[in-house]
Motif scaffolding. Structure first.
Motif, PDB file in Angstrom:
ATOM      1  N   GLU A  30      67.594  78.037  -7.812  1.00  0.00           N
ATOM      2  CA  GLU A  30      66.209  77.624  -8.054  1.00  0.00           C
ATOM      3  C   GLU A  30      65.615  76.915  -6.842  1.00  0.00           C
ATOM      4  OE1 GLU A  30      68.234  78.257 -11.907  1.00  0.00           O
ATOM      5  OE2 GLU A  30      68.769  77.259 -10.033  1.00  0.00           O
ATOM      6  N   GLU A  31      66.466  76.188  -6.100  1.00  0.00           N
ATOM      7  CA  GLU A  31      65.997  75.520  -4.884  1.00  0.00           C
ATOM      8  C   GLU A  31      65.860  76.499  -3.731  1.00  0.00           C
ATOM      9  OE1 GLU A  31      67.869  72.332  -1.701  1.00  0.00           O
ATOM     10  OE2 GLU A  31      68.274  72.015  -3.844  1.00  0.00           O
ATOM     11  N   VAL A  37      73.621  78.617   0.079  1.00  0.00           N
ATOM     12  CA  VAL A  37      73.457  78.066  -1.267  1.00  0.00           C
ATOM     13  C   VAL A  37      74.829  77.721  -1.821  1.00  0.00           C
ATOM     14  CG1 VAL A  37      72.372  78.378  -3.515  1.00  0.00           C
ATOM     15  CG2 VAL A  37      71.482  79.619  -1.514  1.00  0.00           C
ATOM     16  N   ASP A  57      76.502  74.582  -4.578  1.00  0.00           N
ATOM     17  CA  ASP A  57      76.171  73.405  -5.386  1.00  0.00           C
ATOM     18  C   ASP A  57      77.070  72.213  -5.082  1.00  0.00           C
ATOM     19  OD1 ASP A  57      78.239  73.504  -8.151  1.00  0.00           O
ATOM     20  OD2 ASP A  57      78.145  75.193  -6.780  1.00  0.00           O
ATOM     21  N   LEU A 116      77.070  79.370  -9.579  1.00  0.00           N
ATOM     22  CA  LEU A 116      76.131  78.267  -9.398  1.00  0.00           C
ATOM     23  C   LEU A 116      75.656  77.783 -10.759  1.00  0.00           C
ATOM     24  CD1 LEU A 116      73.883  79.791  -6.566  1.00  0.00           C
ATOM     25  CD2 LEU A 116      75.556  77.960  -6.287  1.00  0.00           C
ATOM     26  N   PRO A 117      75.291  76.522 -10.880  1.00  0.00           N
ATOM     27  CA  PRO A 117      74.679  76.061 -12.136  1.00  0.00           C
ATOM     28  C   PRO A 117      73.307  76.703 -12.298  1.00  0.00           C
ATOM     29  CG  PRO A 117      74.540  74.365 -10.437  1.00  0.00           C
ATOM     30  CD  PRO A 117      75.394  75.459  -9.877  1.00  0.00           C
ATOM     31  N   GLY A 118      72.969  77.077 -13.514  1.00  0.00           N
ATOM     32  CA  GLY A 118      71.688  77.755 -13.706  1.00  0.00           C
ATOM     33  C   GLY A 118      71.797  79.198 -13.248  1.00  0.00           C
ATOM     34  N   ALA A 131      71.019  73.640  -2.792  1.00  0.00           N
ATOM     35  CA  ALA A 131      72.045  73.279  -3.772  1.00  0.00           C
ATOM     36  C   ALA A 131      72.043  74.190  -4.995  1.00  0.00           C
ATOM     37  CB  ALA A 131      71.859  71.826  -4.210  1.00  0.00           C
ATOM     38  N   SER A 132      71.040  75.050  -5.129  1.00  0.00           N
ATOM     39  CA  SER A 132      70.961  75.925  -6.305  1.00  0.00           C
ATOM     40  C   SER A 132      70.090  77.130  -5.985  1.00  0.00           C
ATOM     41  CB  SER A 132      70.358  75.161  -7.495  1.00  0.00           C
ATOM     42  OG  SER A 132      68.997  74.844  -7.233  1.00  0.00           O
ATOM     43  N   SER A 164      72.879  82.323 -11.348  1.00  0.00           N
ATOM     44  CA  SER A 164      74.099  82.652 -10.619  1.00  0.00           C
ATOM     45  C   SER A 164      73.763  83.159  -9.223  1.00  0.00           C
ATOM     46  CB  SER A 164      74.902  83.714 -11.371  1.00  0.00           C
ATOM     47  OG  SER A 164      74.277  84.985 -11.242  1.00  0.00           O
ATOM     48  N   THR A 204      75.667  82.779  -0.348  1.00  0.00           N
ATOM     49  CA  THR A 204      75.630  81.996  -1.574  1.00  0.00           C
ATOM     50  C   THR A 204      76.955  82.024  -2.313  1.00  0.00           C
ATOM     51  OG1 THR A 204      74.512  81.745  -3.724  1.00  0.00           O
ATOM     52  CG2 THR A 204      74.686  83.981  -2.851  1.00  0.00           C
TER      53      THR A 204
END
Length: 278
Positions: A191-192, A163, A165, A211-213, A188-189, A215, A207
């Motif tokens: 959430e993905e 993971v 971004d 990360l955006p959103g 990429a995130s 962490s 990871t």
């Protein structure tokens, strides 16, 4: 340490190839060709459904066919074995799936005759700005000698969910891991990444911390709820401040890390998974 600077791509008259002038290329093609031409690993790129081929000197040397001259950049009259050996592998890559295939016997030229060579093949879809697959990059390496039966479980590739971004960083770490013989699924995130943990099993979640959103640390906590046996590795450009006092075991690599540090961390995890860690 000796340093050699090279910039092979701009010195090539791309306007005379099927790809056209370099200043008209999309950014993903420029990046991929630069990596390919500067890599010591044999690599070949299939670009577009027209199947324009770009390859480096290492690939031409591996295949051994006298007519191969890097960088290619034209539609070949005959598909290379890396594309013709398994139509399902290529179809999956066009559908957006990275994959590795180890120990496949492919034809190469040696001493004026065709010989069969065991090769590991790693396919990576190359996506354009609209996230459509515009090409496929294949990295190849000769397969290591087959291990003895008793040691077979010791050499099983690790399965990693990576993971990151930053697209360039994600691409490079995934290619490095594949070159080390491991199986990789990129995201990429957080959430993905989370849905992938319910769709397939992984040995390691690797990871980025920032990360955006969600962490990387929050992702790790939620991942352990889904897969309690998952091994965790963090990459961070801010030291270990965010990972020093976690309530769960994890390894942390400080960016920038080198391939030896990455390999050492993976070896330790592999030994722990096999129950042979000291």
């Amino acid at each position: 340490m000796n340093r050699t600077d090279s910039a092979p791509s701009p010195s090539i008259d791309w306007a005379r190839t099927a790809l056209g002038a370099r200043d008209g290329w999309p950014p993903c093609l420029r990046l991929t060709v630069d990596i390919l031409l500067n890599s010591p690993l044999p690599m070949v790129l299939m670009w577009g459904r027209e199947q324009v081929m770009v390859y480096n000197d290492a690939y031409a040397s591996l295949i051994g066919l006298a007519s191969l001259r890097a960088p290619g950049a034209n539609v070949p009259s005959m598909q290379p074995a890396a594309w013709s050996w398994n139509s399902a592998a290529i179809r999956q890559a066009w559908e957006g799936h990275s994959a590795s295939y180890l120990g496949n016997m492919l034809p190469v030229w040696r001493h004026g005759a065709v010989a069969q060579l065991a090769l590991d093949l790693y396919y990576t879809p190359i996506r354009d700005d609209s996230d459509a697959v515009a090409g496929i990059l294949c990295a190849l390496s000769p397969s290591p000698p087959a291990p003895q039966a008793a040691a077979a479980t010791d050499t099983r590739p690790l399965r990693l969910l990576v993971v990151e971004d930053n697209a360039d960083a994600r691409y490079l770490v995934c290619e490095t891991l594949r070159a080390l013989g491991h199986e990789v699924h990129p995201a990429a995130s957080g959430e993905e990444a989370l849905p992938e943990l319910s769709r397939q099993s992984f040995d390691i979640l690797f990871t980025d911390v920032s990360l955006p959103g969600m962490s990387g640390v929050d992702l790790a906590r939620r991942a352990l709820q889904q897969a309690p046996g998952l091994e965790l590795m963090f990459a961070s450009g801010y030291g270990d401040e965010l990972t020093r006092h976690l309530e769960f075991p994890a390894r942390s690599l400080q960016k920038p890390y080198d391939i030896e540090q990455l390999q050492s961390a993976l070896d330790q995890i592999a030994r722990r998974l096999r129950g042979t860690a000291p």
